[in-house]
Every structure is written in structure tokens, then in C-alpha cells.
Write an enzyme that holds these catalytic residues in place. Structure first.
Site, PDB file in Angstrom:
ATOM      1  N   SER A  19     -10.002  -0.261   7.401  1.00 27.19           N
ATOM      2  CA  SER A  19      -9.514  -0.111   5.872  1.00 27.19           C
ATOM      3  C   SER A  19      -8.723  -1.200   5.530  1.00 27.19           C
ATOM      4  O   SER A  19      -8.176  -1.233   4.558  1.00 27.19           O
ATOM      5  CB  SER A  19      -8.779   1.178   5.843  1.00 27.19           C
ATOM      6  OG  SER A  19      -9.501   2.505   5.835  1.00 27.19           O
ATOM      7  N   LYS A  61       0.664  -1.059  -0.010  1.00 27.12           N
ATOM      8  CA  LYS A  61      -0.176   0.159  -0.025  1.00 27.12           C
ATOM      9  C   LYS A  61       0.854   1.383  -0.123  1.00 27.12           C
ATOM     10  O   LYS A  61       2.109   1.213   0.583  1.00 27.12           O
ATOM     11  CB  LYS A  61      -0.912  -0.124   1.087  1.00 27.12           C
ATOM     12  CG  LYS A  61      -2.013   1.225   1.543  1.00 27.12           C
ATOM     13  CD  LYS A  61      -2.840   0.987   2.534  1.00 27.12           C
ATOM     14  CE  LYS A  61      -3.816   2.303   2.607  1.00 27.12           C
ATOM     15  NZ  LYS A  61      -4.650   2.044   3.776  1.00 27.12           N
ATOM     16  N   SER A 112      -9.599   2.267   2.954  1.00 30.91           N
ATOM     17  CA  SER A 112      -8.767   2.970   2.126  1.00 30.91           C
ATOM     18  C   SER A 112      -7.518   2.238   1.364  1.00 30.91           C
ATOM     19  O   SER A 112      -6.954   2.573   0.311  1.00 30.91           O
ATOM     20  CB  SER A 112      -7.876   4.285   2.719  1.00 30.91           C
ATOM     21  OG  SER A 112      -7.054   3.525   3.701  1.00 30.91           O
TER      22      SER A 112
END
Length: 507
Positions: free
Chosen positions: A185, A86, A161
Site C-alpha cells: 500500500s 495518511k 490504501s
């Protein structure tokens, strides 16, 4: 073996990390061949917008080093296995943007601890995955680099996210990925995208090198196909880090642990036919009331019946402060974001406005241009609740209720071993469906926020499909340091079902 192609199935056929590791150990495929195959798939699936930065030269250099380590007899269980990170984790070589224009071209001089530890384990980085800007969002529509699309239905969101990581794993563009969970998330995008993800106990995994959103809530964790895969990754990721002031010390529980140790093992006194006999599963009545869609509830209830077949007992519990988790979270998280993001002012690094009159004007224009609307909204809310005259009324009060939320969980764990329920009230929604109404977007986190506020471990496990053929995740919440039990419980379910093996046709 040739470095141009391999006979080992990649992406389109579900392969676990253990299967990949076994194939590497047997010489059925090299790390370089594997990396090349995944890089090809990433290029072909560009329309999903799951990745924001890929550098084949860097990836292949890591893969060759992994092959060299294996040739020297220095390979571990994850050596040569690909992974995506990420873009909230800083990385040397790859850009580290947090999905924001503010950091659009930023390159870090060091690796985040999570990246460093997985690299030390021999894993090969495929690239950086797309995300909501500064991890603020539930749909991955807030990225400066455009929205990520759900591999099950490209007209829908993948969750956020960590939506890029979830989409990459779901579509077979990476066998595993890192994510972060501030209010859900990891769990929510795992649910929306049909994969497995776990948020560990707060402090289990270092936050050093993770671009901060809300420091008392942010927690890194793995995202993969199965509980077993997540356990293998967590073995490499977790542990005390002296560079992170919130990292749990050995005395506090931040010890090295084998998270795979209970996988496939029946609970004490249980049989092979009912490996979870004696397990008490708590069902919070607040998670099954108004607002939960019928399709999600049906999938979750079916999963719970499967757990009963495995020997578990269902117990009703109560988490009465659940509805307060949304206002509490949206006071505390923006307040911490307001403080953390004050460093992005155009002076030292990040975006700087091209024209300005003086230093103050540079600050204003750089931040106005560099931050997106959702980030600005949360900075304003956070600054307000921390301002003189409002701190006691909002922020301090929210922290008091946060403690009550944690106390609710402890009372519930007096009656059960694991808490289960839905991850989100609905399946993934259409792109743009909630963008005009941020409150509706925030309400989608109602079942995940309280776990984060309490600092408890939680995970999402695929358990069926709902409206439009979209995946549904079963949320599992454990007590502090209960990751091994959570993973054991999830693994038993995945041994009895195949939801985690299902793949989207786009994949």
C-alpha cells in the site's frame, strides 16, 4: 517577507525537499508562506478528495514555529518543509479516522511516533490524507469519505490504501507524505500515481500510534517525488521505539542510519559513467509471465535496459512461491485484522449505535454501522480461519508457507544484490471497475505481497507510462536493512531519467 504570497514555485513546478529546504534557508520563502501556498492548492483541488481533514490554523501555527526555530538558528534539514500524513496515523488536533465511519470524529490525545519524529524535525503538517478504510484495499475506493481520484486521470483509482497520500504528492498538494504498506500500500499507489515510495524493513519504523490492520505486516514509510526525498524523510522517521514491541532494537538492526549516505556515490570500483557497475539485478521469472500487461512490461524492460547502461547486470532468479502469496496474505492479514479490530465495539470510543436493546445488541449494531463492506468481509474471513477446527488448517499452514516465501528470497539474494520487476500487473484501472469482484482486486497485489510477508524493504520508482498515459512503477526489493542500497540504486536511475519529474496536467 509578506505572509500572503511567495515567489517560490509550489506544486506546479517540481521541487525537491532539498530545494525547498535551501529556499527556506536562503530566505527565499518562509515556512508560513509555503504552507499558505499549499493550503490554497489543496482547497482548489478538492475534487481529487485526497485530504479528509485540513485545519489551516493548526498548519500555520506549526509553520510559524518552524520560522521561529530557523530565526533562532535551530533549523534542521527538514525544518519548515510541509508534509501530509495518511489518516492511519493518530495526530493531536487533527481527526484520526483510518478512513472509517467507526472513527469519523475521533481525535487522539497523542501523536504517532512517525508524526512526532517528523514534527521534531520541524516539518509542517498540511493535513490528513484519505485512505481505504483501516488500510484495507488496493484502490482507495473503500473510504467512508469517498474515493480518491487519480490526478493523471480523474476517472481512475490512485491505488491504495495510501491513495490520498499518493494523489496529494502527484498533484502537487504536498511535497511529501507518509504512507503505510501492509501488502503493497505504499508501492502500488506510488506506481499508479507516478511518484516514489519506499517500504522499509519490517520494524525499521515504529508502528506506535499507527491504527493497526495486520500487526505482523504493517510498516510505515515515506512517499515523495524522488529517492533522495524519501531518504531524507526516512532519516527522520526510522529508529528504535521502546513503545512498539515490534520495533527493531539496536542489536537487531534498529539503529540510526543516514539513508542518504550512498546517494550519488558509485559502487565500489565503479566509474562515474557507470555508477552501478557490479550491481546484480535479479529478475524473478514469476514476475514476467502470464497476467502481466504488455504496456507495463514494456516500461519495466526499458528501465532495466537503462540500468544496464549504468553498469548493472541482469540475472534471472526464481521466487517459486509467488503465486501462494495471495492466499497466504489473505489468511494472515484478515486473521490479524479480526483480532485488532475487535477493540472497536462502541463501548469506549468510536461509533456507537443510537438505539440498542442491551450490551450485545450495542456491539452488533455499532460494528454493523461503523464498518464498511470490505472491512466486514475481512473480519469474517479472519474470524473463520482463527476459529476452532480451522486454525491448524488455514492460519498455521499460512504461517509455514510464509517462512518458505522468505526462504525463496534469501536463495535469490545469493545470486543477486537487488530484485526488480513490476509493481502491479496493470496501470491504474477505472473507478468501480473491480469493485464488484474482490478477488480480481486482490490479484492486483500479486507482485507486492510476498515482499511484505517476508518483511523485506521494497520501493516503487516511476519508470514510464502505459495504457491511457498512466504511470508505471518499477519495483525494487532489497535484502533486510538494504534501504540505503535501494535508495542509491533508485537515485542513480533518477539521475539518468526524468520519469519522476513528470506531472499530471491536473497538478
Amino acid at each position: 517577507m509578506s505572509s500572503s504570497a511567495s515567489s517560490f514555485p509550489v506544486g506546479s513546478t517540481v521541487t525537491s525537499l532539498r530545494q525547498i529546504a535551501d529556499a527556506l534557508a536562503a530566505g527565499a520563502v518562509s515556512a508560513e508562506e509555503l504552507a499558505r501556498d499549499y493550503l490554497t492548492r489543496i482547497e482548489q483541488a478538492g475534487a481529487l478528495n485526497a485530504y479528509v481533514h485540513v485545519d489551516a490554523d493548526l498548519t500555520l501555527a506549526q509553520a510559524r514555529e518552524a520560522d521561529a526555530r530557523r530565526a533562532r538558528g535551530e533549523a534542521g534539514p527538514l525544518t519548515g518543509v510541509p508534509i501530509a500524513h495518511k489518516d492511519v496515523f493518530v495526530t493531536r488536533g487533527w481527526r484520526s479516522t483510518a478512513g472509517s465511519r467507526m472513527l469519523a470524529n475521533y481525535e487522539s490525545p497523542f501523536d504517532a511516533t512517525v508524526v512526532e519524529r517528523l514534527a521534531a524535525a520541524g516539518m509542517v503538517t498540511l493535513g490528513k490524507t484519505n485512505m481505504d478504510e483501516f488500510a484495507m484495499g488496493s484502490s482507495n475506493e473503500n473510504s467512508h469519505f469517498g474515493p480518491v481520484r487519480n490526478p493523471w486521470d480523474a476517472s481512475r483509482v490512485p491505488g491504495g490504501s495510501s491513495g490520498g497520500s499518493a494523489a496529494a504528492v502527484a498533484a502537487g498538494l504536498a511535497p511529501a507524505a507518509t504512507g503505510t504498506d501492509t501488502g503493497g500500500s505504499i508501492r502500488q499507489p506510488a506506481s499508479f500515481s507516478g511518484i516514489t515510495g519506499i517500504k522499509p524493513t519490517y520494524g525499521r519504523v515504529s508502528r506506535f500510534g499507527m491504527i493497526a490492520f495486520a500487526s505482523s505486516l504493517d510498516q510505515a514509510g515515506p512517499m515523495a517525488r524522488s529517492a533522495e526525498d524519501c531518504a531524507l524523510l526516512l532519516n527522520a522517521m526510522a529508529g528504535f521505539d521502546e513503545r512498539d514491541s515490534t520495533s527493531l532494537t539496536p542489536a537487531q538492526g534498529g539503529v540510526d542510519e543516514d539513508f542518504t549516505r550512498l546517494l550519488g556515490q558509485p559502487r565500489g570500483g565503479a566509474s562515474a559513467n557507470q555508477p552501478l557497475a557490479g550491481l546484480r539485478i535479479g529478475l524473478p521469472r514469476e514476475y514476467f509471465g502470464a497476467g502481466l500487461s504488455a504496456d507495463v512490461e514494456a516500461a519495466v524492460r526499458a528501465a532495466l535496459r537503462e540500468y544496464e547502461k549504468l553498469g548493472a547486470t541482469l540475472v534471472e532468479v526464481s521466487l517459486p512461491k509467488t503465486e501462494l502469496s495471495i492466499p497466504v496474505y489473505y489468511v494472515i492479514a484478515p486473521a490479524e485484522a479480526s483480532s485488532n479490530l475487535s477493540r472497536f465495539d462502541g463501548a469506549r470510543y468510536g461509533h456507537r449505535a443510537a438505539e440498542y436493546r442491551d450490551l450485545l445488541d450495542m456491539y452488533k449494531k455499532s460494528r454493523a454501522e461503523g464498518f464498511g463492506w470490505e472491512v466486514k468481509r475481512r473480519i469474517l474471513v479472519g474470524t473463520y480461519v482463527l476459529s476452532h477446527g480451522y486454525y491448524d488448517a488455514y492460519y498455521l499452514q499460512a504461517q509455514k508457507i510464509r517462512r518458505l516465501i522468505a526462504d525463496d528470497f534469501q536463495r535469490a539474494f545469493g545470486e543477486c544484490d537487488v530484485i526488480m520487476g513490476p509493481v502491479a500487473p496493470t496501470v491504474a484501472w477505472k473507478l468501480g471497475e473491480k469493485s464488484a469482484d474482490p478477488v480480481q482486486m486482490y490479484l492486483a497485489d500479486v507482485f507486492t505481497l510476498s515482499t511484505s510477508l517476508a518483511g523485506l524493504p521494497g520501493m516503487s520508482v516511476p519508470c514510464g507510462f502505459g495504457e491511457g498515459g498512466m504511470p508505471v512503477g518499477l519495483q525494487m526489493i532489497g535484502n533486510y536493512f538494504g534501504e540505503a542500497q535501494l535508495l542509491q540504486t533508485a537515485h542513480a536511475f533518477q539521475q539518468a531519467t526524468d520519469w519522476h519529474l513528470r506531472q499530471p496536467s491536473q497538478g
